[in-house]
Enzyme design. Structure first.
Site, PDB file in Angstrom:
ATOM      1  N   GLY A   1       0.830  -1.201   0.000  1.00  0.00           N
ATOM      2  CA  GLY A   1       0.000   0.000   0.000  1.00  0.00           C
ATOM      3  C   GLY A   1       0.858   1.242   0.000  1.00  0.00           C
ATOM      4  O   GLY A   1       1.922   1.288  -0.635  1.00  0.00           O
ATOM      5  N   CYS A   2       0.420   2.268   0.696  1.00  0.00           N
ATOM      6  CA  CYS A   2       1.187   3.508   0.790  1.00  0.00           C
ATOM      7  C   CYS A   2       2.576   3.203   1.341  1.00  0.00           C
ATOM      8  O   CYS A   2       2.714   2.614   2.420  1.00  0.00           O
ATOM      9  CB  CYS A   2       0.459   4.506   1.692  1.00  0.00           C
ATOM     10  SG  CYS A   2       1.371   6.039   1.959  1.00  0.00           S
ATOM     11  N   PHE A   3       3.616   3.610   0.605  1.00  0.00           N
ATOM     12  CA  PHE A   3       4.958   3.176   0.982  1.00  0.00           C
ATOM     13  C   PHE A   3       5.501   3.854   2.223  1.00  0.00           C
ATOM     14  O   PHE A   3       6.504   3.415   2.784  1.00  0.00           O
ATOM     15  CB  PHE A   3       5.955   3.311  -0.175  1.00  0.00           C
ATOM     16  CG  PHE A   3       5.897   4.579  -0.968  1.00  0.00           C
ATOM     17  CD1 PHE A   3       5.564   5.798  -0.400  1.00  0.00           C
ATOM     18  CD2 PHE A   3       6.200   4.567  -2.322  1.00  0.00           C
ATOM     19  CE1 PHE A   3       5.537   6.968  -1.139  1.00  0.00           C
ATOM     20  CE2 PHE A   3       6.184   5.732  -3.089  1.00  0.00           C
ATOM     21  CZ  PHE A   3       5.851   6.938  -2.490  1.00  0.00           C
TER      22      PHE A   3
END
Length: 341
Positions: free
Chosen positions: A181-183
């Site tokens: 997902g969002c890194f």
């Protein structure tokens, strides 16, 4: 969601103050007065002459805001006009997210994001716009250095420009690539693992060279947000990296991690060797056993060229994140990871 709610509340205030055409609830009383305006209309805001130049992005935004303020009748038939005040150093990221929210808030009428930007925010916008125009400058990404922030970005960029997929670093550490997902969040979780030497956030599994954040967010390049790291295999087992990833998300959710949706947020384990592949497949099998009838959709694929993201995304949460509140990347830290707060 707080930003959306605040913008909606502001919209009600703007409609009450500047609307020249009444809403349905006041239409009957308006008609009884012969279609005339309220007996005591409030004055419009004063006109502010602005002469923006092609290079003055802050002036252009201010002019757009002033123009919208002078034309309340355009928004009044829609019922709602939203004035969202964005004061943040990462304005570009916020604007991209607000564009998505605008589409979802169509039932509230037109959404106008009025950027009231100070000098620092305007400078950040100009710098980000310039960077987006020329792409990521891989030579200026951070290195491992000697401070508390260890970045793999510069070395990863050098490998990417040569179209290489390394299995080890120049000094013998093994390379791993995962997507969760969002890194920002998964990078901080991996930074806290004992044995991780350096990390880098970026984009992989795509079709184009040198992608930027805006390119990937559009969903047309095929990339997913990922984290590449180098680690000492004598201290950290690859299975621990896989378990950390799977514990931070729902492995049965398709193209979704938490509240982030889209193909750029798909999760996966991208192996750099046959040994890593075997460990990754075993971790997925264990996750499938725990999931029961639900199918685990976490990818297990060979690693491809990994393109580092822009510098301001690197070690983002450790540096302070969106609200300037640094989060600990100390080894073994168990504090809750806060991606957006």
């Amino acid at each position: 969601f707080f930003e959306i709610y605040r913008a909606y509340r502001l919209s009600l205030q703007v409609r009450h103050r500047y609307a020249t055409v009444p809403t349905r609830r006041r239409r009957s009383r308006w008609a009884k007065r012969g279609g005339r305006q309220s007996p005591s209309p409030l004055r419009r805001p004063p006109r502010t002459p602005l002469q923006p130049t092609p290079t003055s992005l802050s002036s252009a935004i201010a002019l757009r805001a002033a123009s919208a303020a002078r034309l309340p009748a355009f928004f009044a038939p829609r019922g709602v006009a939203v004035a969202g005040v964005l004061r943040c150093h990462h304005v570009v990221d916020l604007l991209a997210r607000h564009l998505i929210y605008m589409q979802r808030l169509g039932r509230f009428g037109r959404l106008l994001c009025v950027g009231s930007l100070g000098a620092a925010s305007a400078a950040a916008v100009r710098a980000a716009a310039t960077m987006a125009a020329r792409g990521v400058d891989y030579e200026k990404l951070g290195g491992r250095g000697y401070g508390s922030i260890k970045s793999w970005g510069r070395e990863a960029g050098q490998f990417a420009l040569r179209d290489e997929v390394p299995s080890t670093s120049s000094d013998g550490f093994e390379v791993a690539t995962v997507a969760g997902g969002c890194f920002w969040g998964i990078e901080l979780r991996l930074q806290r693992l004992d044995g991780v030497v350096a990390t880098c956030v970026g984009y992989t599994q795509g079709r184009t060279r040198e992608p930027t954040y805006d390119d990937v967010c559009g969903g047309g390049t095929g990339h997913t947000e990922a984290v590449q790291l180098i680690y000492d295999p004598e201290v950290l087992a690859y299975s621990t990296i896989c378990e950390t990833l799977l514990a931070s998300l729902d492995p049965t959710a398709v193209d979704r991690v938490g509240n982030d949706y889209g193909s750029q947020y798909r999760h996966g384990i991208y192996y750099h060797s046959d040994k890593q592949r075997g460990v990754a497949e075993a971790a997925i099998a264990d996750a499938q056993a725990r999931a029961g009838r639900r199918k685990v959709v976490t990818e297990v694929r060979p690693a491809t060229v990994f393109w580092p993201a822009e510098q301001h995304h690197q070690q983002y949460l450790q540096r302070g994140g969106r609200f300037g509140s640094p989060q600990s990347a100390a080894k073994g830290c168990s504090d809750r990871v806060r991606c957006y707060g």
